[in-house]
Design an enzyme around this catalytic site. Structure first.
Site, PDB file in Angstrom:
ATOM      1  N   CYS A   8       0.863  -1.190   0.000  1.00  0.00           N
ATOM      2  CA  CYS A   8       0.000   0.000   0.000  1.00  0.00           C
ATOM      3  C   CYS A   8       0.894   1.233   0.000  1.00  0.00           C
ATOM      4  CB  CYS A   8      -0.978  -0.019   1.168  1.00  0.00           C
ATOM      5  SG  CYS A   8      -0.221   0.024   2.802  1.00  0.00           S
ATOM      6  N   ARG A  14      -3.232  -0.548   5.546  1.00  0.00           N
ATOM      7  CA  ARG A  14      -3.874  -1.626   4.791  1.00  0.00           C
ATOM      8  C   ARG A  14      -2.988  -2.844   4.551  1.00  0.00           C
ATOM      9  NH1 ARG A  14      -5.395   2.174  -0.051  1.00  0.00           N
ATOM     10  NH2 ARG A  14      -3.395   2.981   0.699  1.00  0.00           N
ATOM     11  N   ASP A 123      -8.244   4.174   1.383  1.00  0.00           N
ATOM     12  CA  ASP A 123      -7.218   4.359   2.398  1.00  0.00           C
ATOM     13  C   ASP A 123      -7.822   4.850   3.718  1.00  0.00           C
ATOM     14  OD1 ASP A 123      -4.934   4.842   3.812  1.00  0.00           O
ATOM     15  OD2 ASP A 123      -3.860   5.678   2.089  1.00  0.00           O
TER      16      ASP A 123
HETATM   17  P1  4NP Z   1      -1.680   2.893   4.103  1.00  0.00           P
HETATM   18  O1  4NP Z   1      -2.174   4.302   4.667  1.00  0.00           O
HETATM   19  O2  4NP Z   1      -1.188   3.150   2.706  1.00  0.00           O
HETATM   20  O3  4NP Z   1      -2.894   2.021   4.109  1.00  0.00           O
HETATM   21  O4  4NP Z   1      -0.587   2.409   5.049  1.00  0.00           O
HETATM   22  C1  4NP Z   1      -1.347   5.458   4.688  1.00  0.00           C
HETATM   23  C2  4NP Z   1      -0.479   5.655   5.731  1.00  0.00           C
HETATM   24  C3  4NP Z   1       0.329   6.792   5.764  1.00  0.00           C
HETATM   25  C4  4NP Z   1       0.256   7.710   4.735  1.00  0.00           C
HETATM   26  C5  4NP Z   1      -0.614   7.510   3.679  1.00  0.00           C
HETATM   27  C6  4NP Z   1      -1.403   6.369   3.657  1.00  0.00           C
HETATM   28  N1  4NP Z   1       1.063   8.893   4.769  1.00  0.00           N
HETATM   29  O5  4NP Z   1       0.916   9.735   3.891  1.00  0.00           O
HETATM   30  O6  4NP Z   1       1.931   9.006   5.641  1.00  0.00           O
END
Ligand code: 4NP
Length: 153
Positions: A8, A14, A123
């Site tokens: 992800c 996720r 997300d």
């Molecule tokens: P993930 O969610 O892709 O599901 O782990 C996110 C976690 C952090 C960030 C973006 C999405 N971020 O921009 O730091």
């Protein structure tokens, strides 16, 4: 041995959820020695950080064990190391291609492409809704496991 890498954007919400849901599913089916399961990020934002509280809370609620996971970045060499590289949404897939290059061996999919209703897993970093994320991740992992079990025969 089937080697699966969930991917992800940040590798804190996720894809670690998918990693530990998948590990739980294969363990319950006595298949854990048949699988290597990891997860990674396409962005560098969260590298070295632990799992997001919302993901952790959901795994705890569902009594799914998780380890001391730290976010790691997808690297080009992962393409050779893994059999399946499973992104959560279309933008992940684009970012995966940017890192690994061409998918000549057809290893890259969205997780929910294996379900009866192919779609993105949105997300929860932005939505704050880890309940929907969990249901989507579970649906995807169950569908992917059924697909892989047929391939193993
Ligand atoms: P993930 O969610 O892709 O599901 O782990 C996110 C976690 C952090 C960030 C973006 C999405 N971020 O921009 O730091």
């Amino acid at each position: 041995m089937i080697k699966v890498l969930f991917v992800c954007l940040g590798n804190i919400c996720r894809s670690p959820m998918a990693e530990f849901v998948m590990k739980d599913l294969v363990k319950k089916q006595g298949l854990e020695t048949e699988f290597q399961i990891e997860s990674a990020a396409t962005s560098s934002e969260e590298i070295g950080n632990g799992i997001h509280y919302g993901t952790m809370a959901k795994l705890k609620e569902k009594q799914i064990l998780y380890g001391d996971k730290k976010a790691q970045k997808l690297v080009k060499e992962d393409y050779e190391k893994f059999d399946y590289i499973l992104g959560m949404e279309t933008s992940n897939i684009r970012n995966i291609y940017r890192i690994i290059g061409e998918d000549n061996e057809n290893k890259v999919y969205r997780l929910l492409d294996f379900s009866k209703n192919p779609r993105d897993i949105v997300d929860p970093w932005y939505t704050g809704n880890f309940d929907v994320t969990f249901d989507d991740v579970l649906e995807g992992c169950q569908a992917f496991l059924e697909f892989v079990k047929k391939e193993m025969k």
